[in-house]
Design a protein around this motif. Structure first.
Motif, PDB file in Angstrom:
ATOM      1  N   ASN A  26       0.809  -1.220   0.000  1.00 59.35           N
ATOM      2  CA  ASN A  26       0.000   0.000   0.000  1.00 59.35           C
ATOM      3  C   ASN A  26       0.845   1.274   0.000  1.00 59.35           C
ATOM      4  OD1 ASN A  26      -2.447  -1.497   0.048  1.00 59.35           O
ATOM      5  ND2 ASN A  26      -2.231  -1.769   2.260  1.00 59.35           N
ATOM      6  N   LEU A  27       1.824   1.320  -0.897  1.00 59.63           N
ATOM      7  CA  LEU A  27       2.595   2.542  -1.101  1.00 59.63           C
ATOM      8  C   LEU A  27       1.731   3.532  -1.872  1.00 59.63           C
ATOM      9  CD1 LEU A  27       5.332   4.125  -1.210  1.00 59.63           C
ATOM     10  CD2 LEU A  27       5.729   2.959  -3.399  1.00 59.63           C
ATOM     11  N   PRO A  28       1.451   4.728  -1.312  1.00 60.96           N
ATOM     12  CA  PRO A  28       0.640   5.707  -2.041  1.00 60.96           C
ATOM     13  C   PRO A  28       1.342   6.163  -3.311  1.00 60.96           C
ATOM     14  CG  PRO A  28       0.782   6.258   0.303  1.00 60.96           C
ATOM     15  CD  PRO A  28       1.804   5.191   0.044  1.00 60.96           C
ATOM     16  N   LEU A  29       0.615   6.181  -4.401  1.00 63.25           N
ATOM     17  CA  LEU A  29       1.154   6.648  -5.668  1.00 63.25           C
ATOM     18  C   LEU A  29       0.772   8.109  -5.860  1.00 63.25           C
ATOM     19  CD1 LEU A  29       0.568   3.526  -7.961  1.00 63.25           C
ATOM     20  CD2 LEU A  29       2.672   4.253  -6.809  1.00 63.25           C
ATOM     21  N   GLY A  30       1.598   8.980  -5.301  1.00 65.25           N
ATOM     22  CA  GLY A  30       1.345  10.415  -5.392  1.00 65.25           C
ATOM     23  C   GLY A  30       0.024  10.801  -4.767  1.00 65.25           C
ATOM     24  N   ALA A  31      -0.657  11.739  -5.431  1.00 64.87           N
ATOM     25  CA  ALA A  31      -1.955  12.227  -4.941  1.00 64.87           C
ATOM     26  C   ALA A  31      -3.117  11.580  -5.682  1.00 64.87           C
ATOM     27  CB  ALA A  31      -2.019  13.748  -5.096  1.00 64.87           C
ATOM     28  N   THR A  32      -2.845  10.460  -6.363  1.00 66.03           N
ATOM     29  CA  THR A  32      -3.861   9.862  -7.228  1.00 66.03           C
ATOM     30  C   THR A  32      -4.898   9.031  -6.476  1.00 66.03           C
ATOM     31  OG1 THR A  32      -2.529   7.863  -7.583  1.00 66.03           O
ATOM     32  CG2 THR A  32      -2.204   9.711  -9.120  1.00 66.03           C
ATOM     33  N   GLY A  33      -4.592   8.652  -5.238  1.00 64.74           N
ATOM     34  CA  GLY A  33      -5.460   7.730  -4.522  1.00 64.74           C
ATOM     35  C   GLY A  33      -5.140   6.278  -4.823  1.00 64.74           C
ATOM     36  N   MET A  34      -4.234   6.046  -5.769  1.00 63.48           N
ATOM     37  CA  MET A  34      -3.815   4.687  -6.102  1.00 63.48           C
ATOM     38  C   MET A  34      -2.764   4.215  -5.096  1.00 63.48           C
ATOM     39  SD  MET A  34      -3.402   5.427 -10.206  1.00 63.48           S
ATOM     40  CE  MET A  34      -2.896   3.786 -10.692  1.00 63.48           C
ATOM     41  N   ASN A  35      -2.761   2.921  -4.836  1.00 58.64           N
ATOM     42  CA  ASN A  35      -1.773   2.326  -3.938  1.00 58.64           C
ATOM     43  C   ASN A  35      -1.075   1.168  -4.643  1.00 58.64           C
ATOM     44  OD1 ASN A  35      -2.104   3.735  -1.276  1.00 58.64           O
ATOM     45  ND2 ASN A  35      -4.207   3.021  -1.551  1.00 58.64           N
ATOM     46  N   LEU A  36       0.218   1.033  -4.359  1.00 55.12           N
ATOM     47  CA  LEU A  36       1.031  -0.007  -4.976  1.00 55.12           C
ATOM     48  C   LEU A  36       1.556  -0.956  -3.914  1.00 55.12           C
ATOM     49  CD1 LEU A  36       2.834  -1.272  -7.256  1.00 55.12           C
ATOM     50  CD2 LEU A  36       4.543   0.471  -6.652  1.00 55.12           C
ATOM     51  N   SER A  37       1.420  -2.246  -4.171  1.00 50.16           N
ATOM     52  CA  SER A  37       2.086  -3.277  -3.382  1.00 50.16           C
ATOM     53  C   SER A  37       2.922  -4.114  -4.342  1.00 50.16           C
ATOM     54  CB  SER A  37       1.077  -4.176  -2.666  1.00 50.16           C
ATOM     55  OG  SER A  37       0.279  -3.434  -1.766  1.00 50.16           O
ATOM     56  N   PHE A  38       4.103  -4.539  -3.881  1.00 50.73           N
ATOM     57  CA  PHE A  38       4.925  -5.403  -4.719  1.00 50.73           C
ATOM     58  C   PHE A  38       5.725  -6.358  -3.850  1.00 50.73           C
ATOM     59  CE2 PHE A  38       7.575  -1.628  -3.997  1.00 50.73           C
ATOM     60  CZ  PHE A  38       8.784  -2.170  -3.608  1.00 50.73           C
ATOM     61  N   VAL A  41       8.677 -12.818  -6.510  1.00 47.27           N
ATOM     62  CA  VAL A  41       8.151 -14.153  -6.764  1.00 47.27           C
ATOM     63  C   VAL A  41       9.337 -14.983  -7.234  1.00 47.27           C
ATOM     64  CG1 VAL A  41       6.518 -15.551  -8.062  1.00 47.27           C
ATOM     65  CG2 VAL A  41       5.908 -13.206  -7.409  1.00 47.27           C
ATOM     66  N   GLY A  42       9.912 -15.746  -6.345  1.00 45.20           N
ATOM     67  CA  GLY A  42      11.154 -16.422  -6.654  1.00 45.20           C
ATOM     68  C   GLY A  42      12.271 -15.408  -6.813  1.00 45.20           C
ATOM     69  N   THR A  43      13.208 -15.687  -7.701  1.00 44.92           N
ATOM     70  CA  THR A  43      14.335 -14.782  -7.915  1.00 44.92           C
ATOM     71  C   THR A  43      14.276 -14.057  -9.244  1.00 44.92           C
ATOM     72  OG1 THR A  43      15.646 -16.599  -8.857  1.00 44.92           O
ATOM     73  CG2 THR A  43      15.868 -16.172  -6.476  1.00 44.92           C
ATOM     74  N   SER A  44      13.283 -14.368 -10.066  1.00 45.64           N
ATOM     75  CA  SER A  44      13.271 -13.791 -11.413  1.00 45.64           C
ATOM     76  C   SER A  44      11.993 -13.047 -11.760  1.00 45.64           C
ATOM     77  CB  SER A  44      13.502 -14.888 -12.463  1.00 45.64           C
ATOM     78  OG  SER A  44      12.466 -15.864 -12.396  1.00 45.64           O
ATOM     79  N   ARG A  45      11.038 -13.002 -10.824  1.00 50.56           N
ATOM     80  CA  ARG A  45       9.777 -12.313 -11.102  1.00 50.56           C
ATOM     81  C   ARG A  45       9.424 -11.360  -9.959  1.00 50.56           C
ATOM     82  NH1 ARG A  45       5.401 -16.873 -13.173  1.00 50.56           N
ATOM     83  NH2 ARG A  45       6.641 -17.762 -14.882  1.00 50.56           N
ATOM     84  N   ILE A  46       8.499 -10.443 -10.264  1.00 51.35           N
ATOM     85  CA  ILE A  46       7.959  -9.537  -9.265  1.00 51.35           C
ATOM     86  C   ILE A  46       6.443  -9.479  -9.440  1.00 51.35           C
ATOM     87  CG2 ILE A  46       8.291  -7.516 -10.784  1.00 51.35           C
ATOM     88  CD1 ILE A  46       8.865  -5.869  -8.241  1.00 51.35           C
ATOM     89  N   ARG A  47       5.735  -9.395  -8.320  1.00 51.93           N
ATOM     90  CA  ARG A  47       4.276  -9.270  -8.355  1.00 51.93           C
ATOM     91  C   ARG A  47       3.885  -7.841  -8.017  1.00 51.93           C
ATOM     92  NH1 ARG A  47       3.163 -12.306  -4.509  1.00 51.93           N
ATOM     93  NH2 ARG A  47       2.698 -14.247  -5.638  1.00 51.93           N
ATOM     94  N   PHE A  48       3.043  -7.241  -8.842  1.00 51.08           N
ATOM     95  CA  PHE A  48       2.518  -5.905  -8.604  1.00 51.08           C
ATOM     96  C   PHE A  48       1.024  -5.980  -8.338  1.00 51.08           C
ATOM     97  CE2 PHE A  48       6.127  -4.722 -11.484  1.00 51.08           C
ATOM     98  CZ  PHE A  48       6.809  -3.911 -10.596  1.00 51.08           C
ATOM     99  N   THR A  49       0.564  -5.206  -7.362  1.00 53.44           N
ATOM    100  CA  THR A  49      -0.864  -4.999  -7.149  1.00 53.44           C
ATOM    101  C   THR A  49      -1.101  -3.500  -7.029  1.00 53.44           C
ATOM    102  OG1 THR A  49      -1.137  -7.113  -5.997  1.00 53.44           O
ATOM    103  CG2 THR A  49      -2.863  -5.461  -5.684  1.00 53.44           C
ATOM    104  N   ILE A  50      -1.966  -2.968  -7.883  1.00 54.04           N
ATOM    105  CA  ILE A  50      -2.307  -1.551  -7.865  1.00 54.04           C
ATOM    106  C   ILE A  50      -3.808  -1.443  -7.626  1.00 54.04           C
ATOM    107  CG2 ILE A  50      -2.321   0.610  -9.169  1.00 54.04           C
ATOM    108  CD1 ILE A  50      -0.052  -2.198 -10.290  1.00 54.04           C
ATOM    109  N   SER A  51      -4.191  -0.639  -6.650  1.00 54.07           N
ATOM    110  CA  SER A  51      -5.608  -0.531  -6.307  1.00 54.07           C
ATOM    111  C   SER A  51      -6.032   0.932  -6.214  1.00 54.07           C
ATOM    112  CB  SER A  51      -5.898  -1.238  -4.979  1.00 54.07           C
ATOM    113  OG  SER A  51      -5.157  -0.651  -3.927  1.00 54.07           O
ATOM    114  N   LEU A  52      -7.322   1.154  -6.431  1.00 52.03           N
ATOM    115  CA  LEU A  52      -7.910   2.494  -6.372  1.00 52.03           C
ATOM    116  C   LEU A  52      -9.355   2.361  -5.939  1.00 52.03           C
ATOM    117  CD1 LEU A  52      -7.797   5.583  -7.057  1.00 52.03           C
ATOM    118  CD2 LEU A  52      -8.550   4.939  -9.362  1.00 52.03           C
ATOM    119  N   ASP A  53      -9.777   3.188  -4.988  1.00 53.27           N
ATOM    120  CA  ASP A  53     -11.148   3.143  -4.499  1.00 53.27           C
ATOM    121  C   ASP A  53     -12.083   3.927  -5.412  1.00 53.27           C
ATOM    122  OD1 ASP A  53     -10.460   1.534  -2.384  1.00 53.27           O
ATOM    123  OD2 ASP A  53     -10.262   3.169  -0.955  1.00 53.27           O
TER     124      ASP A  53
END
Length: 218
Positions: A26-38, A41-53
């Motif tokens: 839930n890292l705030p993405l500026g003033a957009t109201g969007m939040n980022l989680s990452f 996944v193992g050693t070669s991938r990354i998982r992103f989740t971006i949410s907005l109410d």
């Protein structure tokens, strides 16, 4: 040297990432109201989740710029969007938007329900081709993000305001706070115009052959 390293790591096949992915929630993405989680996944991938109410389209991407720029200051942006319940990947330049392949995305979902929009996907840290940007933990890199107007669940062009788009310089190996990116005048993409990045790509390909790994790591 940093900008050269970023360019080489993105355009040179086989370039290695520089560190291990950390995790944030839930890292705030500026003033957009969007939040980022990452998270790794193992050693070669990354998982992103971006949410907005809000129920609207959302987009999240990477580029090589040092300031907020939807086209990477002309070098291109690797953007994933969630719209109309579907995930799409795009390569965005100053003159063109290209719909990219979803082959490099895994377990991707776009949910627009109960007043909340959530986009989740996994991707490889490495770039697969010239129209992707590598995730480089251990280096600050530009992440960009935007969303549409409430109710606009399909991507439509509109004039972006400060509270619906932005950028951050973020190190995916650092669990600390991200640094706000310098602002740039809003850009408008003309999707009908042809892309013109071939010459830059050719130069970078030549650099790939002549610059050693030790130079990239300097």
């Amino acid at each position: 040297v940093r900008s050269l390293a970023l360019a080489l790591l993105t355009f040179c096949p086989g370039a290695a990432s520089m560190g291990l992915v950390s995790s944030r929630k839930n890292l705030p993405l500026g003033a957009t109201g969007m939040n980022l989680s990452f998270a790794a996944v193992g050693t070669s991938r990354i998982r992103f989740t971006i949410s907005l109410d809000k129920l609207t389209w959302i987009g999240f991407g990477l580029n090589l710029a040092n300031e907020t720029s939807m086209d990477g200051d002309g070098t291109g942006s690797d953007i994933v969007t969630c719209a109309d319940g579907k995930i799409e990947r795009h390569w965005v330049t100053e003159d063109n938007i290209t719909r990219g392949s979803l082959d490099g995305l895994f377990e991707a979902s776009c949910m627009q329900v109960n007043g909340v929009t959530t986009m989740t996907f996994q991707r490889a840290l490495a770039a697969n081709g010239k129209e992707q940007i590598e995730v480089m933990p251990g280096m600050k890199q530009m992440v960009i993000f935007a969303h549409g107007e409430p109710g606009a669940t399909v991507v439509v062009e509109h004039h972006h305001e400060e509270d619906d788009q932005g950028g951050l310089l973020l190190d995916f190996a650092d669990s600390g706070l991200a640094a706000p990116a310098p602002a740039k005048v809003a850009e408008h993409v003309n999707a009908a115009a042809p892309a013109s990045a071939a010459s830059a790509a050719a130069v970078l390909s030549a650099l790939c052959l002549s610059v050693s790994a030790s130079t990239v790591g300097a």
